[in-house]
Enzyme design. Sequence first.
Site, PDB file in Angstrom:
ATOM      1  N   GLU A   1       5.918   7.790  16.506  1.00 48.45           N
ATOM      2  CA  GLU A   1       6.128   9.106  15.898  1.00 48.45           C
ATOM      3  C   GLU A   1       5.342  10.237  16.563  1.00 48.45           C
ATOM      4  O   GLU A   1       4.460  10.844  15.944  1.00 48.45           O
ATOM      5  CB  GLU A   1       5.781   9.058  14.398  1.00 48.45           C
TER       6      GLU A   1
ATOM      7  N   GLU B   1      10.551   1.443  11.021  1.00 51.83           N
ATOM      8  CA  GLU B   1       9.806   1.707   9.771  1.00 51.83           C
ATOM      9  C   GLU B   1      10.739   2.289   8.728  1.00 51.83           C
ATOM     10  O   GLU B   1      11.527   3.189   9.011  1.00 51.83           O
ATOM     11  CB  GLU B   1       8.672   2.728   9.979  1.00 51.83           C
TER      12      GLU B   1
HETATM   13  C1  FCB Z   1       4.753   6.813   9.127  1.00 55.29           C
HETATM   14  C2  FCB Z   1       3.630   6.255   9.978  1.00 55.29           C
HETATM   15  C3  FCB Z   1       2.957   5.057   9.359  1.00 55.29           C
HETATM   16  C4  FCB Z   1       2.761   5.236   7.872  1.00 55.29           C
HETATM   17  C5  FCB Z   1       4.054   5.641   7.214  1.00 55.29           C
HETATM   18  C6  FCB Z   1       3.963   5.799   5.714  1.00 55.29           C
HETATM   19  O1  FCB Z   1       4.967   8.132   9.458  1.00 55.29           O
HETATM   20  O2  FCB Z   1       4.140   5.856  11.228  1.00 55.29           O
HETATM   21  O3  FCB Z   1       1.740   4.835  10.021  1.00 55.29           O
HETATM   22  O4  FCB Z   1       1.766   6.149   7.639  1.00 55.29           O
HETATM   23  O5  FCB Z   1       4.508   6.835   7.765  1.00 55.29           O
END
Ligand code: FCB
Length: 448
Positions: free
Chosen positions: A168, A356
């Site tokens: 990210e 994620e």
């Molecule tokens: C994302 C991050 C991860 C965690 C989640 C909730 O943006 O990559 O580390 O904090 O959010």
Amino acid sequence: MSLNKTDFGPDFQWGVSTAAYQIEGAYKKRGKGLSIWDVFTQNSANIKDGSNGNKSCNHYKHYKKDIDLLKKLNIPNYRFSISWPRILPSGFGEVNQRGIDFYSRLIDRCLDKGITPWITLYHWDLPNELELKGGWTNRDILNWFAEYTEVAAKNFGDRVKNWLVLNEPATFIGAGYFLGYHAPGKKGINNFLPAMHHANLCQGIGGRILKETVPFCKAGTALSTTQIDSHSASIKDVQAKNRFDVIFNRLFIEPLLGLGYPVKDFDALKKVSQCMLQNDEKHLPFDFDFIGLQNYTREVVKYNPLIPYAKGRIVEAKDRNVECTGMGWEIYPEAIYNMLHKLNAYGKIKEFVVTENGASFPDIKVEKKINDPQRIEFLKAHMEQVLRAKNEGINVTGYFIWTLLDNFEWAEGYTQRFGLVYTNFKNRKRYIKESGYWFAGFLAEKSE
Ligand code: FCB
């Protein structure tokens, strides 16, 4: 609709993701250097509950048990990140063998248990020594990052075939070098633009080194995506929406795909040319094997002339009367489907892995049980949307839940619980939540 693992096909890759700073603890153990998060959290005002990741889940000590938990939950893929200052305490130069040994043991433990390791090179914990030299704003980061990538690839590439370069960039550059609420706490456009450009270049640098160094590897990079909607159909709201879309979704994928920076939709980006050297344009594109797509929510944006550059603001979910997670993020499962379509529409991405997706809720432990039906609903609803996109022909080949264990959630400290497993931060005991048992049951289903 009932959701079955078999609907996704026998080759679909299921997993969970974690990040070094959020779970490891052991922030000064066995030769590790400090990271920008170790330093940033020393000022307790930076973190909601004044906490830090010095100990966190102490995964550094308990990694064996944590891998056993993965096994118990039938989770076949594990994505974790390497702490750069644990293996290169000053960022470059001398290698800390004890740091290398830790990740080697972790990888071997995964492999022993039949779990496939996935490495993220950079999940936000820059060596502080490098930050003292300007961190991501200093063009030397291109060399520092190349050296780090090489050290990791040479030491772990014999056993790890799945790699992600950055996690990210839009988040760590935006929050760390423009808004200042993440480490290193820098602000303003003059920090943002060079840091953003260097992170873009590092995606390609990391990708190239991985492909040269690790035979048969699959290389990707993990990008945050957020569906952005405009508050109304007025031209001003729609233009503000477009600027936010640039910041949230386009800034790190378009240069990679050879489309350059989306300056047309965001004037303030024009000045990036001042950070660019002659051949940079040529070095931005890189043909990754896959893109890690990450999604949690959508945002609604309204025009606001008082906000510098973006000239708009987010209308928070709580003010829109919609259902939210513990983070105050709207629960909006179609966003993951729409974002898969949005990125797929570039027509240049070979493969997607959802690296994620997940939710925090105020989980409460009663006796030894944590009943978290909202998380199960959240995950199911999002998995259904991933399946919908897949069935429409998008090449999405995996889905990773954020996250295995409740952990240190950056500026939110320990106030947010995202895990399938509950962590008691007083004694570091772990308890599988109902959502963990649910996921284990889902994964246990045999393909016909
Ligand atoms: C994302 C991050 C991860 C965690 C989640 C909730 O943006 O990559 O580390 O904090 O959010």
